[in-house]
Motif scaffolding. Structure first.
Motif, PDB file in Angstrom:
ATOM      1  N   VAL A 123       0.867  -1.176   0.000  1.00 61.98           N
ATOM      2  CA  VAL A 123       0.000   0.000   0.000  1.00 61.98           C
ATOM      3  C   VAL A 123       0.907   1.231   0.000  1.00 61.98           C
ATOM      4  N   ILE A 124       0.632   2.164  -0.902  1.00 62.39           N
ATOM      5  CA  ILE A 124       1.349   3.439  -0.900  1.00 62.39           C
ATOM      6  C   ILE A 124       0.383   4.524  -0.451  1.00 62.39           C
ATOM      7  N   VAL A 125       0.666   5.121   0.690  1.00 63.46           N
ATOM      8  CA  VAL A 125      -0.131   6.260   1.149  1.00 63.46           C
ATOM      9  C   VAL A 125       0.414   7.489   0.432  1.00 63.46           C
ATOM     10  N   ALA A 126      -0.421   8.080  -0.408  1.00 60.69           N
ATOM     11  CA  ALA A 126       0.030   9.149  -1.308  1.00 60.69           C
ATOM     12  C   ALA A 126      -0.859  10.380  -1.156  1.00 60.69           C
ATOM     13  N   LEU A 127      -0.886  10.919   0.055  1.00 66.15           N
ATOM     14  CA  LEU A 127      -1.736  12.075   0.330  1.00 66.15           C
ATOM     15  C   LEU A 127      -1.094  13.359  -0.189  1.00 66.15           C
ATOM     16  N   ASP A 128      -1.923  14.308  -0.567  1.00 64.69           N
ATOM     17  CA  ASP A 128      -1.423  15.605  -1.017  1.00 64.69           C
ATOM     18  C   ASP A 128      -1.167  16.562   0.141  1.00 64.69           C
ATOM     19  N   SER A 129      -1.651  16.241   1.318  1.00 66.26           N
ATOM     20  CA  SER A 129      -1.539  17.132   2.463  1.00 66.26           C
ATOM     21  C   SER A 129      -0.088  17.295   2.927  1.00 66.26           C
ATOM     22  N   GLU A 130       0.252  18.508   3.362  1.00 63.43           N
ATOM     23  CA  GLU A 130       1.553  18.771   3.981  1.00 63.43           C
ATOM     24  C   GLU A 130       1.464  18.754   5.505  1.00 63.43           C
ATOM     25  N   ASP A 131       0.294  18.437   6.004  1.00 63.02           N
ATOM     26  CA  ASP A 131       0.042  18.431   7.448  1.00 63.02           C
ATOM     27  C   ASP A 131       0.400  17.060   8.014  1.00 63.02           C
ATOM     28  N   ASP A 132       1.416  17.001   8.856  1.00 61.94           N
ATOM     29  CA  ASP A 132       1.829  15.719   9.421  1.00 61.94           C
ATOM     30  C   ASP A 132       0.720  15.055  10.228  1.00 61.94           C
ATOM     31  N   THR A 133      -0.163  15.865  10.823  1.00 62.31           N
ATOM     32  CA  THR A 133      -1.260  15.288  11.594  1.00 62.31           C
ATOM     33  C   THR A 133      -2.189  14.483  10.701  1.00 62.31           C
ATOM     34  N   VAL A 134      -2.438  14.980   9.511  1.00 64.11           N
ATOM     35  CA  VAL A 134      -3.271  14.244   8.555  1.00 64.11           C
ATOM     36  C   VAL A 134      -2.623  12.906   8.217  1.00 64.11           C
ATOM     37  N   TRP A 135      -1.332  12.920   7.997  1.00 69.65           N
ATOM     38  CA  TRP A 135      -0.613  11.684   7.685  1.00 69.65           C
ATOM     39  C   TRP A 135      -0.619  10.727   8.878  1.00 69.65           C
TER      40      TRP A 135
END
Length: 214
Positions: A39-51
């Motif tokens: 699984v590749i988590v590929a979020l656009d967010s720059e917020d570490d909390t979101v990750w």
């Protein structure tokens, strides 16, 4: 007796934006559909909390399903959350340093290769795989399917390092496996499937089995 084709495997790529309260269920359903290599988590967010929230919700189900859990371009979080590895689309110059810092304990894969030169340079950096194109293509970063197909076939003929080829449809997946892809990366093909993520993953695994048996 004719030798069986190498069995391709599936790489699940998350959408760039997810609503965890609903996506987590879709994610678990996808994993229940059959074999998922990673699984590749590929979020656009720059917020570490979101990750971090995404990792907290998705990593354990992935690991229980036997899938490696990779984060795109978030080196510090890979170590913090103890993910299985890093998928790099930040650029070729960073690859040797990242490989040195994570390998062999963790997977390091190179994404974003759009031509033969970049693919070869990425492959020679010590990574565990090369992916053609990006995890979440945008209009200005879109790689033509014909180019993905051509690179996949060229790579399979010359290089033993595993390749990942992104597919937007079952027909593309079929053609890319026939070209020699070791892994098929699926994003919208799974998450937007009209019969659900479970059905999409099951159908892809059935396809891989059929092609491997030919």
């Amino acid at each position: 007796m004719q030798q069986k084709r190498h069995r391709c495997r599936l790489v699940l790529v998350t959408p760039p934006e997810i609503a965890l309260e609903t996506f987590a269920d879709d994610f678990i359903a996808a994993l229940s559909g059959g074999d998922v290599a990673s699984v590749i988590v590929a979020l656009d967010s720059e917020d570490d909390t979101v990750w971090r929230d995404a990792c907290a919700a998705l990593m354990d189900p992935a690991i229980r399903a036997g899938a490696a859990f990779l984060l795109r371009d978030r080196l510090s979080l890979v170590v913090e959350v103890n993910a299985d590895g890093l998928h790099v689309e930040a650029g070729i110059p960073e690859l040797p340093k990242l490989v040195k810092s994570l390998s062999p304990e963790r997977i390091v894969g190179a994404g974003g290769a759009t031509n033969r030169h970049d693919a070869m340079v990425s492959g020679e950096s010590g990574v565990d795989y090369v992916m053609f194109g990006t995890t979440n293509p945008t209009p200005d970063r879109q790689m033509r399917y014909g180019d993905v197909k051509w690179l996949t076939e060229w790579w399979a003929e010359l290089v033993t390092l595993p390749s990942i080829a992104p597919a937007a449809s079952m027909e593309e997946a079929r053609e890319l496996v026939e070209c020699g892809a070791d892994f098929i990366a699926a994003n919208e093909l799974v998450w937007n499937h009209p019969e659900g993520a479970h059905t999409a993953v099951a159908a892809l695994n059935t396809l891989f089995e059929q092609l491997a048996a030919q």
